[in-house]
Design a protein around this motif. Structure first.
Motif, PDB file in Angstrom:
ATOM      1  N   PHE A   1       0.766  -1.081   0.208  1.00  0.00           N
ATOM      2  CA  PHE A   1       0.303   0.593   0.150  1.00  0.00           C
ATOM      3  C   PHE A   1       0.955   1.191  -0.114  1.00  0.00           C
ATOM      4  O   PHE A   1       1.796   1.699   0.806  1.00  0.00           O
ATOM      5  N   TRP A   2       0.387   2.077  -1.120  1.00  0.00           N
ATOM      6  CA  TRP A   2       0.981   3.046  -1.091  1.00  0.00           C
ATOM      7  C   TRP A   2       0.623   4.166   0.121  1.00  0.00           C
ATOM      8  O   TRP A   2      -0.561   4.771  -0.224  1.00  0.00           O
ATOM      9  N   ILE A   3       1.495   4.921   0.615  1.00  0.00           N
ATOM     10  CA  ILE A   3       1.049   5.593   1.844  1.00  0.00           C
ATOM     11  C   ILE A   3       0.845   7.207   2.047  1.00  0.00           C
ATOM     12  O   ILE A   3      -0.039   8.256   2.022  1.00  0.00           O
ATOM     13  N   GLY A   4       1.943   7.306   0.605  1.00  0.00           N
ATOM     14  CA  GLY A   4       2.019   9.165   0.977  1.00  0.00           C
ATOM     15  C   GLY A   4       3.561   9.876   0.725  1.00  0.00           C
ATOM     16  O   GLY A   4       4.381   9.238   1.181  1.00  0.00           O
ATOM     17  N   PHE A   5       3.683  10.848   0.448  1.00  0.00           N
ATOM     18  CA  PHE A   5       5.215  11.688   0.050  1.00  0.00           C
ATOM     19  C   PHE A   5       5.085  12.158   1.430  1.00  0.00           C
ATOM     20  O   PHE A   5       4.644  13.080   1.787  1.00  0.00           O
ATOM     21  N   LEU A   6       6.022  11.897   2.508  1.00  0.00           N
ATOM     22  CA  LEU A   6       6.649  12.689   3.064  1.00  0.00           C
ATOM     23  C   LEU A   6       7.432  13.934   2.560  1.00  0.00           C
ATOM     24  O   LEU A   6       9.195  13.200   1.884  1.00  0.00           O
ATOM     25  N   LYS A   7       7.510  14.639   3.397  1.00  0.00           N
ATOM     26  CA  LYS A   7       8.537  16.197   3.024  1.00  0.00           C
ATOM     27  C   LYS A   7       9.120  15.913   4.210  1.00  0.00           C
ATOM     28  O   LYS A   7       9.338  15.886   4.651  1.00  0.00           O
ATOM     29  N   VAL A   8      10.853  16.199   3.240  1.00  0.00           N
ATOM     30  CA  VAL A   8      12.294  15.804   3.669  1.00  0.00           C
ATOM     31  C   VAL A   8      12.796  16.767   3.772  1.00  0.00           C
ATOM     32  O   VAL A   8      13.136  17.412   3.398  1.00  0.00           O
ATOM     33  N   ASN A   9      13.065  17.534   5.683  1.00  0.00           N
ATOM     34  CA  ASN A   9      13.922  18.589   5.179  1.00  0.00           C
ATOM     35  C   ASN A   9      15.703  18.656   5.734  1.00  0.00           C
ATOM     36  O   ASN A   9      15.926  19.318   5.250  1.00  0.00           O
ATOM     37  N   GLU A  10      15.425  16.471   6.065  1.00  0.00           N
ATOM     38  CA  GLU A  10      17.122  16.880   6.470  1.00  0.00           C
ATOM     39  C   GLU A  10      17.411  14.833   5.342  1.00  0.00           C
ATOM     40  O   GLU A  10      16.377  14.816   6.237  1.00  0.00           O
ATOM     41  N   THR A  11      18.070  14.981   5.647  1.00  0.00           N
ATOM     42  CA  THR A  11      18.864  14.377   4.417  1.00  0.00           C
ATOM     43  C   THR A  11      19.094  13.353   4.543  1.00  0.00           C
ATOM     44  O   THR A  11      19.663  12.029   4.407  1.00  0.00           O
ATOM     45  N   SER A  12      19.415  13.370   6.266  1.00  0.00           N
ATOM     46  CA  SER A  12      20.527  12.515   6.339  1.00  0.00           C
ATOM     47  C   SER A  12      20.391  11.271   6.887  1.00  0.00           C
ATOM     48  O   SER A  12      18.796  11.070   7.284  1.00  0.00           O
ATOM     49  N   GLY A  13      20.222   9.972   7.715  1.00  0.00           N
ATOM     50  CA  GLY A  13      19.872   8.720   7.892  1.00  0.00           C
ATOM     51  C   GLY A  13      18.610   9.023   9.361  1.00  0.00           C
ATOM     52  O   GLY A  13      17.996   8.869   9.390  1.00  0.00           O
ATOM     53  N   LEU A  14      19.251  10.144  10.406  1.00  0.00           N
ATOM     54  CA  LEU A  14      18.473  10.638  11.115  1.00  0.00           C
ATOM     55  C   LEU A  14      17.331  11.197  10.462  1.00  0.00           C
ATOM     56  O   LEU A  14      16.178  11.281  11.185  1.00  0.00           O
ATOM     57  N   GLY A  15      17.500  12.248  10.170  1.00  0.00           N
ATOM     58  CA  GLY A  15      16.021  13.087   9.642  1.00  0.00           C
ATOM     59  C   GLY A  15      15.475  12.219   9.263  1.00  0.00           C
ATOM     60  O   GLY A  15      14.153  12.512   8.814  1.00  0.00           O
ATOM     61  N   LEU A  16      15.646  11.194   7.883  1.00  0.00           N
ATOM     62  CA  LEU A  16      14.627  10.477   7.396  1.00  0.00           C
ATOM     63  C   LEU A  16      14.517   9.558   8.300  1.00  0.00           C
ATOM     64  O   LEU A  16      12.469   9.239   8.355  1.00  0.00           O
ATOM     65  N   PHE A  17      14.643   9.057   9.182  1.00  0.00           N
ATOM     66  CA  PHE A  17      14.173   8.346  10.402  1.00  0.00           C
ATOM     67  C   PHE A  17      13.482   8.871  11.641  1.00  0.00           C
ATOM     68  O   PHE A  17      11.792   8.569  11.773  1.00  0.00           O
ATOM     69  N   ILE A  18      13.287   9.933  11.756  1.00  0.00           N
ATOM     70  CA  ILE A  18      12.811  10.024  12.229  1.00  0.00           C
ATOM     71  C   ILE A  18      10.876  10.770  11.543  1.00  0.00           C
ATOM     72  O   ILE A  18      10.171  11.221  11.932  1.00  0.00           O
ATOM     73  N   GLU A  19      11.229  11.302  10.069  1.00  0.00           N
ATOM     74  CA  GLU A  19      10.058  11.660   9.515  1.00  0.00           C
ATOM     75  C   GLU A  19       9.368   9.607   8.709  1.00  0.00           C
ATOM     76  O   GLU A  19       8.046  10.063   9.225  1.00  0.00           O
ATOM     77  N   LEU A  20       9.740   9.178   9.621  1.00  0.00           N
ATOM     78  CA  LEU A  20       9.245   8.238   9.411  1.00  0.00           C
ATOM     79  C   LEU A  20       8.615   7.177  10.938  1.00  0.00           C
ATOM     80  O   LEU A  20       7.625   7.680  10.984  1.00  0.00           O
ATOM     81  N   LYS A  21       9.369   7.703  11.682  1.00  0.00           N
ATOM     82  CA  LYS A  21       8.627   7.364  13.461  1.00  0.00           C
ATOM     83  C   LYS A  21       6.851   8.681  13.111  1.00  0.00           C
ATOM     84  O   LYS A  21       6.411   8.195  13.719  1.00  0.00           O
ATOM     85  N   ASN A  22       7.538   9.664  12.125  1.00  0.00           N
ATOM     86  CA  ASN A  22       6.508  10.886  13.089  1.00  0.00           C
ATOM     87  C   ASN A  22       4.715  10.253  11.813  1.00  0.00           C
ATOM     88  O   ASN A  22       4.018  10.012  12.131  1.00  0.00           O
ATOM     89  N   ILE A  23       5.413   9.552  10.126  1.00  0.00           N
ATOM     90  CA  ILE A  23       3.939   9.146  10.229  1.00  0.00           C
ATOM     91  C   ILE A  23       3.194   7.982  10.390  1.00  0.00           C
ATOM     92  O   ILE A  23       2.695   8.061  10.707  1.00  0.00           O
ATOM     93  N   LEU A  24       4.527   7.005  11.464  1.00  0.00           N
ATOM     94  CA  LEU A  24       3.675   5.542  11.585  1.00  0.00           C
ATOM     95  C   LEU A  24       2.713   6.338  12.703  1.00  0.00           C
ATOM     96  O   LEU A  24       2.431   5.529  13.180  1.00  0.00           O
ATOM     97  N   SER A  25       3.646   7.317  13.775  1.00  0.00           N
ATOM     98  CA  SER A  25       3.345   7.485  15.146  1.00  0.00           C
ATOM     99  C   SER A  25       1.539   8.333  14.804  1.00  0.00           C
ATOM    100  O   SER A  25       0.526   8.262  15.410  1.00  0.00           O
ATOM    101  N   ASN A  26       1.494   8.960  13.659  1.00  0.00           N
ATOM    102  CA  ASN A  26       0.390   9.887  12.893  1.00  0.00           C
ATOM    103  C   ASN A  26      -0.784   8.417  12.836  1.00  0.00           C
ATOM    104  O   ASN A  26      -2.382   8.844  12.975  1.00  0.00           O
TER     105      ASN A  26
END
Length: 435
Positions: free
Chosen positions: A144-169
């Motif tokens: 299932f495609w969930i959507g596009f996430l806007k990424v402000n920081e392309t480091s591993g940490l930045g991408l992981f934070i975005e992943l955690k946020n969307i899963l939490s939402n």
């Protein structure tokens, strides 16, 4: 017209408009164009479909008549860009809610991520969730495609934070992730600071699999650049392009050689003439080149088939492993026995061109590689129906056994959630149109 009648009429109009938006979205088409008025040119697919429906549907015909004549009781036309965007957002929320419900019911799931810059050069990340949906009679592996996430920081940490946020939402627990699939970027797959490692630190059961297609492409690209195409200016692309590039050279080697000789004798461009003079004796009239060309065409043909097969969103990791093992077996068999067949074909081409079938340098290296069931597993093997060949077939069989093999049922569900490629996430960048 009474208030109740007007409300009922508007509900019917909205049903038709929602159906139009759904159909346009399903086909990845843009709703609007230059103009947003009815019955004019270039007013977009949305309004054109509304106009067409009005030709056959009395409710939509009456609605457009009122809109066209701007009757007093028409305060909202439901045809403008604002309502279109609102409907899209509502449909998105409903679809996402259904996806989350299916994922929670499946319990175990995988995250698949891919990143690319958008038109404004801002990085965006596409998230796909994979799970074994057992809510119906037959279990189906879904991505299932969930959507596009806007990424402000392309480091591993930045991408992981975005992943955690969307899963939490989405209210999806990170500790029940059983797989993660990314491309070969260091910020994604990095063992120390990549998304892979950061997720494993929280959930050691989130098994990481690098994208099968990326890995296959990188491996073969290295082989190509090192061996056969080391003197050519090939760029990384799809294997189908490589196959289609090699095939005409293989099928028309003699004619291409004649054309190069003609260029050598007639061209006034010194660069073209020099390149033609170099290619004729050192490449096309080189028996090693001819043999390599035959070998690589046969190899690339098989690789392209496997590469396409792996990109299917229904691909299971057990089937993918089988495909890759089959490819490895083909390569081993080719090295051991089919090389002589390639030599015969190369000798035939050399004979047509008047070239001696002799290697200037011989480098033939032959190497050989060598590649307790518990009682319950034996029992399961004996009880499986003959048609249960794939993991999904075994899982569907286990579902009918009413909990007789609970551990195997869980193990196969987890197995089927593990991703093979990130193809679904990559496709999302090309399939989603800007509305």
């Amino acid at each position: 017209m009474s208030l109740l009648t007007r409300l009922a009429f508007r509900v019917e109009v909205l049903k038709r408009i929602i159906a139009v938006v759904q159909r346009i979205a399903k086909n990845n088409l843009a709703l609007r164009e230059d103009c947003e008025k009815l019955y004019v040119e270039n007013n977009g697919i949305f309004l054109q479909l509304i106009e067409m429906i009005a030709e056959f549907d009395p409710i939509m015909e009456e609605h457009l008549r009122r809109v066209h004549f701007q009757e007093r009781d028409i305060h909202y036309t439901y045809l403008g860009p604002k309502i279109q965007n609102e409907l899209i957002q509502m449909l998105t929320a409903e679809v996402r809610s259904l996806i989350v419900a299916k994922t929670k019911h499946a319990k175990y799931f995988t995250v698949i991520l891919d990143c690319t810059p958008d038109a404004s050069h801002e990085e965006q990340m596409s998230l796909v969730i994979r799970c074994a949906d057992d809510s119906e009679n037959a279990i189906v592996v879904e991505e299932f495609w969930i959507g596009f996430l806007k990424v402000n920081e392309t480091s591993g940490l930045g991408l992981f934070i975005e992943l955690k946020n969307i899963l939490s939402n989405l209210e999806l627990a990170i500790d029940i992730i059983r797989g993660q699939g990314y491309d070969n970027g260091s910020n994604m797959k990095g063992k120390h600071k990549g998304v892979q490692n950061r997720l494993l630190e929280i959930n050691p059961k989130a098994f990481y699999t690098p994208c099968g297609c990326h890995s296959l492409n990188l491996t073969l690209c290295d082989m190509i650049m090192y061996k056969v195409l080391r003197s050519s200016h090939y760029h990384n692309t799809r294997w189908e392009s490589y196959v289609e590039s090699v095939k005409p050279i293989k099928d028309q080697t003699s004619k291409i050689r004649d054309a190069l000789i003609d260029l050598t004798n007639t061209s006034y461009d010194s660069k073209i003439k020099s390149e033609a003079e170099r290619l004729t004796p050192f490449e096309l009239e080189n028996f090693e080149f001819l043999t390599g060309m035959i070998i690589w065409y046969k190899l690339l043909y098989e690789i392209n088939i496997v590469d396409k097969f792996l990109q299917s969103e229904k691909m299971d990791i057990d089937v993918a492993i089988g495909q890759l093992k089959g490819l490895i077996s083909f390569l081993q068999e080719f090295r051991e026995s089919r090389f002589d067949q390639a030599l015969v074909e190369a000798e035939h081409i050399a004979s047509e061109m008047g070239i001696k079938p002799i290697f200037r340098e011989k480098h033939i290296i032959r190497r050989k590689r060598q590649f307790d069931d518990i009682n319950s597993e034996k029992l399961l093997r004996h009880s499986l129906p003959g048609e249960a060949k794939r993991a999904i077939d075994v899982l569907n069989y286990l579902k009918t056994m009413d909990g007789c093999y609970p551990n195997f049922y869980i193990a196969y569900r987890v197995l089927l959630t593990i991703p093979v490629t990130v193809a679904s996430a990559e496709r999302s960048f090309f399939q989603i149109e800007v509305v």
